[in-house]
Design a protein around this motif. Structure first.
Motif, PDB file in Angstrom:
ATOM      1  N   LEU B   1       0.893  -1.275   0.025  1.00 54.52           N
ATOM      2  CA  LEU B   1       0.038  -0.123   0.123  1.00 54.52           C
ATOM      3  C   LEU B   1       0.656   1.170  -0.070  1.00 54.52           C
ATOM      4  CD1 LEU B   1      -1.843  -2.073   1.990  1.00 54.52           C
ATOM      5  CD2 LEU B   1      -3.437  -0.434   1.591  1.00 54.52           C
ATOM      6  N   SER B   2       0.387   2.325  -0.613  1.00 52.43           N
ATOM      7  CA  SER B   2       1.087   3.490  -0.761  1.00 52.43           C
ATOM      8  C   SER B   2       0.910   4.447   0.518  1.00 52.43           C
ATOM      9  CB  SER B   2       0.312   4.144  -1.970  1.00 52.43           C
ATOM     10  OG  SER B   2      -0.743   4.569  -1.618  1.00 52.43           O
ATOM     11  N   SER B   3       1.431   5.540   0.250  1.00 49.43           N
ATOM     12  CA  SER B   3       1.169   6.513   1.419  1.00 49.43           C
ATOM     13  C   SER B   3       1.317   6.106   3.041  1.00 49.43           C
ATOM     14  CB  SER B   3      -0.217   7.071   1.242  1.00 49.43           C
ATOM     15  OG  SER B   3      -1.159   6.261   1.525  1.00 49.43           O
ATOM     16  N   GLY B   4       2.366   5.285   3.131  1.00 44.50           N
ATOM     17  CA  GLY B   4       2.762   5.039   4.473  1.00 44.50           C
ATOM     18  C   GLY B   4       1.804   4.222   5.454  1.00 44.50           C
ATOM     19  N   ILE B   5       0.812   3.737   4.559  1.00 44.73           N
ATOM     20  CA  ILE B   5      -0.382   2.642   5.294  1.00 44.73           C
ATOM     21  C   ILE B   5       0.508   1.385   5.454  1.00 44.73           C
ATOM     22  CG2 ILE B   5      -2.466   1.610   5.056  1.00 44.73           C
ATOM     23  CD1 ILE B   5      -2.855   4.583   5.673  1.00 44.73           C
ATOM     24  N   ILE B   6       0.332   0.809   6.871  1.00 46.01           N
ATOM     25  CA  ILE B   6       0.969  -0.627   6.906  1.00 46.01           C
ATOM     26  C   ILE B   6      -0.288  -1.519   6.571  1.00 46.01           C
ATOM     27  CG2 ILE B   6       1.798  -2.234   8.719  1.00 46.01           C
ATOM     28  CD1 ILE B   6       2.701   0.423  10.403  1.00 46.01           C
ATOM     29  N   GLU B   7      -0.101  -2.648   6.088  1.00 49.64           N
ATOM     30  CA  GLU B   7      -1.216  -3.351   5.642  1.00 49.64           C
ATOM     31  C   GLU B   7      -1.616  -4.229   6.872  1.00 49.64           C
ATOM     32  OE1 GLU B   7      -2.146  -7.468   2.997  1.00 49.64           O
ATOM     33  OE2 GLU B   7      -0.093  -6.509   2.989  1.00 49.64           O
ATOM     34  N   PRO B   8      -2.799  -3.952   7.135  1.00 48.50           N
ATOM     35  CA  PRO B   8      -3.382  -4.950   8.293  1.00 48.50           C
ATOM     36  C   PRO B   8      -3.728  -6.243   8.200  1.00 48.50           C
ATOM     37  CG  PRO B   8      -5.213  -3.467   7.328  1.00 48.50           C
ATOM     38  CD  PRO B   8      -3.962  -3.212   6.592  1.00 48.50           C
ATOM     39  N   ARG B   9      -2.755  -7.113   8.473  1.00 46.45           N
ATOM     40  CA  ARG B   9      -2.657  -8.422   8.291  1.00 46.45           C
ATOM     41  C   ARG B   9      -2.460  -9.623   9.515  1.00 46.45           C
ATOM     42  NH1 ARG B   9       2.214  -6.475   7.363  1.00 46.45           N
ATOM     43  NH2 ARG B   9       3.691  -7.752   6.737  1.00 46.45           N
ATOM     44  N   VAL B  10      -2.967 -10.514   9.558  1.00 44.31           N
ATOM     45  CA  VAL B  10      -2.358 -11.245  10.713  1.00 44.31           C
ATOM     46  C   VAL B  10      -1.310 -12.289  10.155  1.00 44.31           C
ATOM     47  CG1 VAL B  10      -4.512 -11.092  12.127  1.00 44.31           C
ATOM     48  CG2 VAL B  10      -4.370 -13.092  10.423  1.00 44.31           C
ATOM     49  N   LEU B  11      -0.686 -12.953  10.901  1.00 42.60           N
ATOM     50  CA  LEU B  11       0.227 -14.230  10.546  1.00 42.60           C
ATOM     51  C   LEU B  11      -0.492 -15.400  10.188  1.00 42.60           C
ATOM     52  CD1 LEU B  11       2.671 -13.460  13.661  1.00 42.60           C
ATOM     53  CD2 LEU B  11       3.567 -13.130  11.345  1.00 42.60           C
ATOM     54  N   LYS B  12       0.321 -15.793   9.242  1.00 44.00           N
ATOM     55  CA  LYS B  12      -0.193 -17.223   8.636  1.00 44.00           C
ATOM     56  C   LYS B  12      -0.501 -18.024   9.877  1.00 44.00           C
ATOM     57  CE  LYS B  12       1.663 -20.739   5.617  1.00 44.00           C
ATOM     58  NZ  LYS B  12       3.187 -20.984   4.966  1.00 44.00           N
ATOM     59  N   GLY B  13      -1.794 -18.829   9.937  1.00 45.10           N
ATOM     60  CA  GLY B  13      -2.130 -19.685  11.099  1.00 45.10           C
ATOM     61  C   GLY B  13      -2.525 -19.171  12.351  1.00 45.10           C
ATOM     62  N   PHE B  14      -2.929 -17.538  12.099  1.00 43.87           N
ATOM     63  CA  PHE B  14      -3.457 -16.991  13.296  1.00 43.87           C
ATOM     64  C   PHE B  14      -4.761 -16.470  12.813  1.00 43.87           C
ATOM     65  CE2 PHE B  14       1.189 -17.541  14.512  1.00 43.87           C
ATOM     66  CZ  PHE B  14       0.997 -17.339  15.998  1.00 43.87           C
ATOM     67  N   ARG B  15      -5.514 -16.001  13.774  1.00 42.53           N
ATOM     68  CA  ARG B  15      -6.748 -15.504  13.468  1.00 42.53           C
ATOM     69  C   ARG B  15      -7.528 -14.552  14.430  1.00 42.53           C
ATOM     70  NH1 ARG B  15     -11.167 -20.369  14.862  1.00 42.53           N
ATOM     71  NH2 ARG B  15      -9.875 -21.208  16.633  1.00 42.53           N
ATOM     72  N   ASP B  16      -8.287 -13.644  13.829  1.00 42.18           N
ATOM     73  CA  ASP B  16      -9.103 -12.847  14.721  1.00 42.18           C
ATOM     74  C   ASP B  16     -10.205 -13.546  15.298  1.00 42.18           C
ATOM     75  OD1 ASP B  16      -7.428 -10.570  14.812  1.00 42.18           O
ATOM     76  OD2 ASP B  16      -8.187  -9.954  12.977  1.00 42.18           O
ATOM     77  N   LEU B  17     -10.810 -13.427  16.212  1.00 41.45           N
ATOM     78  CA  LEU B  17     -12.241 -13.966  16.576  1.00 41.45           C
ATOM     79  C   LEU B  17     -13.061 -12.793  16.606  1.00 41.45           C
ATOM     80  CD1 LEU B  17     -12.438 -16.596  19.045  1.00 41.45           C
ATOM     81  CD2 LEU B  17     -12.111 -16.825  16.623  1.00 41.45           C
ATOM     82  N   LEU B  18     -14.214 -12.509  15.686  1.00 40.83           N
ATOM     83  CA  LEU B  18     -15.189 -11.505  15.449  1.00 40.83           C
ATOM     84  C   LEU B  18     -16.024 -11.754  16.697  1.00 40.83           C
ATOM     85  CD1 LEU B  18     -15.377 -10.849  11.657  1.00 40.83           C
ATOM     86  CD2 LEU B  18     -13.553 -10.146  13.011  1.00 40.83           C
ATOM     87  N   PRO B  19     -16.929 -10.659  16.894  1.00 41.86           N
ATOM     88  CA  PRO B  19     -17.785 -10.815  18.215  1.00 41.86           C
ATOM     89  C   PRO B  19     -18.630 -12.187  17.937  1.00 41.86           C
ATOM     90  CG  PRO B  19     -17.734  -8.679  17.433  1.00 41.86           C
ATOM     91  CD  PRO B  19     -16.995  -9.281  16.617  1.00 41.86           C
ATOM     92  N   ASN B  20     -19.213 -12.277  16.880  1.00 45.85           N
ATOM     93  CA  ASN B  20     -20.329 -13.613  16.810  1.00 45.85           C
ATOM     94  C   ASN B  20     -19.569 -14.892  17.318  1.00 45.85           C
ATOM     95  OD1 ASN B  20     -18.852 -13.524  14.603  1.00 45.85           O
ATOM     96  ND2 ASN B  20     -20.626 -14.153  13.281  1.00 45.85           N
ATOM     97  N   ALA B  21     -18.196 -15.147  16.949  1.00 46.27           N
ATOM     98  CA  ALA B  21     -17.409 -16.141  17.265  1.00 46.27           C
ATOM     99  C   ALA B  21     -16.989 -16.192  18.744  1.00 46.27           C
ATOM    100  CB  ALA B  21     -16.082 -16.430  16.390  1.00 46.27           C
ATOM    101  N   ALA B  22     -16.728 -14.692  19.109  1.00 44.24           N
ATOM    102  CA  ALA B  22     -16.066 -14.676  20.544  1.00 44.24           C
ATOM    103  C   ALA B  22     -17.249 -14.826  21.647  1.00 44.24           C
ATOM    104  CB  ALA B  22     -15.328 -13.323  20.611  1.00 44.24           C
ATOM    105  N   ILE B  23     -18.386 -14.433  21.147  1.00 42.39           N
ATOM    106  CA  ILE B  23     -19.484 -14.550  22.102  1.00 42.39           C
ATOM    107  C   ILE B  23     -19.811 -16.056  22.271  1.00 42.39           C
ATOM    108  CG2 ILE B  23     -21.971 -14.180  22.357  1.00 42.39           C
ATOM    109  CD1 ILE B  23     -21.667 -11.578  20.718  1.00 42.39           C
TER     110      ILE B  23
END
Lengths: 460, 460
Positions: B1-23
């Motif tokens: 990505l341009s303009s100094g934005i860091i691409e928001p990504r997680v490491l391979k094999g890792f994951r976020d839990l969104l609210p429905n899964a976390a609830i």
């Protein structure tokens, strides 16, 4: 150690939580989670390990040094998260579109910092953050205040939420620097004000003169500003002045300062939303000296004092930010949130005697004396559990004395004693381990209800 | 990505839990914790990072490769824990003296493994272990079985706990190897038996002949042994034979085999303790083929099948070990425990429709329409929360349509609508967002009780 034994030790700055500490922490978190749920804040999880690049962001040398950072097996530059704010920013940049805005969440999870270990500070500790993202409305700030209040009401910790607005502080400081509008001077003044509690008036006065180059008249105005709100932590002083009065005094002093006036207006709105029944006015005060970090917060800021234990410092802090995730997305994501200081809150609960500090969750120990009674006792114990009584069965046939000693050590209040004779007559004895008294001939049919009565009496 | 934005990504094999899964996960864990509490199992915590030496123990090359291992700032060789068993062993070696024995604990925490990521397998996942340490009594094994049963009863997952005893399996295999008492042959046979479910009779038969060098008669005896218990996962087969019958058949086949007889006797004792009322006999079966790893367990072993979803594999497994912490202390610490497979259990709950899968914990959205009503609405919402109704307030004044759309997206069932007019008349409207029906003129005084009625109806 000899003979191939590996010495069982933990890393410097790390610790085990034994059952008594872990039970207290779990109970506290359960109460806090109930409050978050009741306000519609769901949990989320993010990975403990992230790309170092993401965690560092624009970073500072200090946060870089605190990172547990390494190369993983795939040669990736990774690190353990050091807070839950940066992961939230990355999370929001990734998922904001799917989740929809406004987006609320709480996140309770460990973080790691390679700090010099100090008393009461660890390299691994749990953070507890709650935020609402995607709205600039001061109602969201008011909601955060209302949550803080509800959390500590539920935990039965008397508290005072100290509120300020960065625009008031920034507006006032800018006014002092009109002839010299460089950031360094403003920062110097802010830092000096921030130290008032710690260093006292004289030292701060000298700093303002020597380092910020303020005139005697300007310094006098600084102290006039600081005197508007009772920044001293003593409870009586805090209670002297109503929030409205403090804001009106500030408005009088800062008349015409547009930035400061905006901040005052927003705090009035926040008070309007919270003080008509949602929050007890006694639990809120305005403190015009609170800055909460120099860069991050842009609007309202909060600290929370345990009024019976002012020395432990803020037990819940936070504030509003203009742009959470600017490093990871072009989308502007304003928000507001706070973080419960779990270690301090736990310390407060202990200090105030609000915690049992027991090593067991069991309320009752079912002793087991005679071979052939195991199945019956397992069934009876399961019945007690179904009736809501946490029941441990001693896991082997053993001398009664050993079993009672065990219950004593774990601070389990009651033991149920039933040999094969008693069981064949459908009865048992209940021993109260605190009073060392024993009721015999209890009918098994009435066991649950009698125990419940006894347990209810013990609590009250 | 341009303009100094860091691409928001997680490491391979890792994951976020969104609210429905976390609830869903949080709710499941709450239920499980209630069961642990009710049996007198307290929580503990141990550090995520430990000395690599401690985590590796005698280790294997495989576990070494899976470690996230690095040098910390102090030059220490450290690693992230890859399970909760090794930390428990280290913990027990350190604290057994202070805690007293028997010692029960549960531990729910993330672990990390640098495995090749596969579908449904992650490099970070939560483990949920419960153990009782410091007793050799089979009553402790019976208690673990009773806890497994209670957990899945509470979660409303039909289940069958498959129990075996390593002494039966080992005794039988040793008997086959009397002329050739080397461990390799025994291990080969064990591995072949373990693969029966996957590979089928013919392949296993060939392996036993070619690799373990068994005679045709011996192989016949192996299958005779295996046929004693219904190892096939189909529900009907499992229900055919009582546990007692299976054990009696085994006793007949293995008469005189002392090791096997000991195992059979212990399982009979375990069944005696559990099947007189603590556990429904339908939820237990004996499966003589279960080994659960080759080295670790020494006594009873358990697996748990979700009988409506046999294909997902064991949802809770464990067993008895002779000596937990031999690497870290000379003290012999026998114990028994099990681990709930959280990801599989969550998958089962979803598959069985036992989970709401909602993105919000709120039951009600309080809409906010008119300036000047904020404080009143905040107070009313707080009252609803006090009455046990999870209530979100829309955090800004906005078009009603937008607010209702938001509630819909978050699957919040009810919206409360009250402009300044309604509020001045002490009333409001309740909109049911599923049926799209609206009740008007609800008195604010009755709001809580009417909502509670509506919510109760929705659930049933």
């Amino acid at each position: 150690l000899s003979s191939g034994i590996i010495e069982p030790r933990v890393l410097k700055g790390f610790r085990d939580l034994l059952p008594n500490a872990a039970i207290s922490k779990t109970k506290m978190l359960e109460t806090i989670k109930i409050v978050f749920d009741s306000f519609g804040y769901p949990p989320i999880e993010t990975p403990a390990l992230e790309y170092a690049e993401i965690l560092l962001g624009k970073g500072s040398e200090e946060s870089d040094k605190q990172l547990f950072r390494f190369q993983d097996q795939g040669g990736r530059d990774v690190a353990l998260r050091f807070d839950l704010t940066v992961p939230l920013a990355r999370f929001a940049a990734t998922h904001a579109h799917d989740l929809g805005l406004p987006f609320r969440r709480y996140h309770i999870a460990p973080v790691w910092r390679a700090e010099k270990p100090q008393r009461g500070r660890f390299r691994e500790f749990t953070q507890c953050d709650f935020d609402i993202i995607g709205t600039s409305s001061i109602l969201a700030d008011a909601e955060i205040v209302s949550i803080i209040d509800t959390v500590f009401n539920r935990l039965k910790i008397n508290h005072k939420i100290r509120i300020n607005h960065r625009a008031i502080l920034n507006g006032f400081i800018k006014e002092l620097c009109t002839s010299d509008p460089n950031k360094t001077k403003q920062t110097t003044i802010l830092r000096a004000i921030d130290k008032l509690d710690k260093l006292g008036k004289d030292v701060v006065s000298t700093e303002l003169m020597e380092e910020a180059d303020l005139s005697a008249m300007q310094i006098e105005r600084v102290f006039e500003f600081l005197a508007l709100s009772p920044s001293n932590l003593s409870k009586t002083q805090i209670e002297n002045k109503s929030c409205e009065q403090i804001l009106n005094d500030a408005l009088a002093l800062l008349k015409g300062n547009q930035l400061a006036e905006l901040g005052i207006e927003q705090l009035k709105y926040l008070l309007d939303a919270t003080l008509q029944g949602a929050v007890n006015p006694e639990n809120i005060t305005i403190d015009l000296t609170i800055a909460r970090g120099l860069d991050y917060y842009t609007g309202a800021v909060f600290e929370t004092l345990a009024t019976d234990l002012p020395d432990i410092g803020s037990i819940c802090s936070g504030g509003r930010y203009d742009n959470l995730a600017g490093l990871y997305t072009k989308r502007q994501l304003p928000g507001v949130g706070a973080s419960v200081g779990l270690d301090r809150t736990l310390a407060a609960l202990e200090e105030l005697g609000r915690i049992d500090n027991k090593a067991s969750t069991a309320q009752v120990l079912f002793c087991i004396l005679d071979s052939g009674t195991e199945g019956r006792i397992f069934a009876l114990a399961q019945q007690l559990r179904t009736n809501g009584i946490a029941t441990e069965v001693f896991p082997e046939i053993n001398k009664l004395g050993n079993q009672l000693k065990y219950a004593d050590k774990k601070e389990i209040g009651y033991a149920i004693i039933a040999g094969s004779d008693e069981l064949s007559r459908n009865c048992c004895s209940i021993k109260n381990l605190r009073t060392k008294t024993q009721e015999d001939g209890i009918s098994l049919e009435n066991l649950s209800s009698i125990l419940k009565n006894n347990l209810a009496k013990t609590v009250s």
